[in-house]
Scaffold this active site. Structure first.
Site, short mmCIF file in Angstrom:
data_model
loop_
_atom_site.label_atom_id
_atom_site.label_comp_id
_atom_site.label_asym_id
_atom_site.label_seq_id
_atom_site.Cartn_x
_atom_site.Cartn_y
_atom_site.Cartn_z
CE LYS A 176 -1.51 -1.76 3.63
NZ LYS A 176 -3.16 -2.21 5.14
CB THR A 207 -5.24 7.18 9.15
OG1 THR A 207 -4.27 8.18 9.32
CG2 THR A 207 -5.15 8.04 7.15
N GLY A 209 -6.56 2.62 12.55
CA GLY A 209 -7.11 1.01 12.03
C GLY A 209 -7.31 0.86 10.19
CB THR A 210 -5.49 2.80 6.84
OG1 THR A 210 -4.76 2.93 7.24
CG2 THR A 210 -6.95 3.70 6.78
N GLY A 211 -5.36 -0.04 7.85
CA GLY A 211 -4.59 -1.31 7.88
C GLY A 211 -5.40 -2.65 7.61
CB CYS A 212 -7.04 -3.57 11.17
SG CYS A 212 -6.07 -2.43 12.24
#
Length: 273
Positions: A176, A207, A209-212
């Site tokens: 990402k 932003t 928790g975007t990856g979770c």
């Protein structure tokens, strides 16, 4: 009877609900998949950062694993915060038993900068878990740790994705590019083709928790039987909307909006202060 797709998250907590298993379960629900969770670590955190964490005893994690797999084996699973070598070894054993997609969100550092994975565990995730993965979903800092070189542009994203697949052994990787400048470009590599997924960047501090969330949506779509490219494409749109339609809550890096996808085509619902 209609079979309900099921998805399992194995990760840590966020008591303010923006990341970890709380974000994963929200994402599963929004994608109409029955969500289950196994707690690896209890984390005292909020939008400003991590103040403390407590790893669950490995025996208790194993009992949670047994409880799920003996009763409702998941159609897809993901791991987030998996901090210790013992946890990784246990998870690998169950992944090998279960013939279902496995997504790795290699959570190593919180948005706030706090380390969430022991240094000794970083080599083990490379050697033990990544070769079992259907897809790995690192951001730039996580990918740099995995591949041991600096990522500065899209070509570097491609190079990193290729290393994770061709050298570390994952079936696919999406690296990402949210930490880079310009458009929000993610690179998916599936051993054969590079796919560039682009979106207009929303400039916001919210932003957390975007990856979770992104990896949880991918997991949910794989649980439904979607191919990897389609799952990642849906995940990209979902997280783009989750960031765009900010909730503007929290005094630090606030959480994304898990129902933002319902607001597509509308003006941004909140403005940054």
């Amino acid at each position: 009877m209609i079979k309900i797709p099921t998805a399992l998250t194995i990760a840590g907590t966020d008591p303010t609900g923006g990341a970890g298993i709380q974000a994963d379960l929200k994402s599963f629900q929004e994608r109409e998949v029955y969500g289950m969770s196994i707690l690896t670590s209890a984390v005292a955190q909020n939008t400003r950062g991590v103040s403390d964490l407590h790893h669950m005893p490995i025996g208790f994690i194993e009992k949670q694993m047994q409880a799920v797999f003996d009763d409702i084996p998941p159609d897809a699973m993901k791991t987030g915060m998996v901090s210790t070598i013992e946890m990784m070894e246990l998870i690998a054993m169950y992944v090998k038993k279960q013939d279902s997609p496995y997504v790795i969100d290699p959570v190593m550092v919180a948005t706030s900068g706090h380390a969430l994975m022991e240094k000794e565990s970083r080599q083990v995730i490379r050697d033990l878990l990544i070769p079992l993965a259907t897809i790995v979903t690192p951001n730039v800092p996580e990918a740099e740790i995995l591949v041991n070189f600096k990522i500065e542009d899209v070509e570097d994203l491609k190079k990193a994705a290729k290393v994770i697949v061709d050298e570390l052994g994952a079936a696919a990787a999406v690296v990402k590019g949210g930490h880079l400048e310009g458009k929000a470009v993610d690179v998916l590599y599936d051993k054969q083709v590079f796919h560039l997924l682009e979106a207009e960047r929303t400039y916001t501090k919210h932003t957390h928790g975007t990856g979770c969330t992104f990896s949880a949506v991918i997991t949910a779509e794989l649980a439904k039987g979607q191919p990897v490219l389609d799952a990642v494409t849906i995940g990209k749109q979902f997280i783009t909307d989750a960031i765009r339609y900010t909730l503007n809550i929290g005094t630090g890096s606030g959480p994304t909006n898990h129902w933002g996808h319902r607001l597509q085509g509308l003006p941004n619902q909140k403005k940054e202060e």
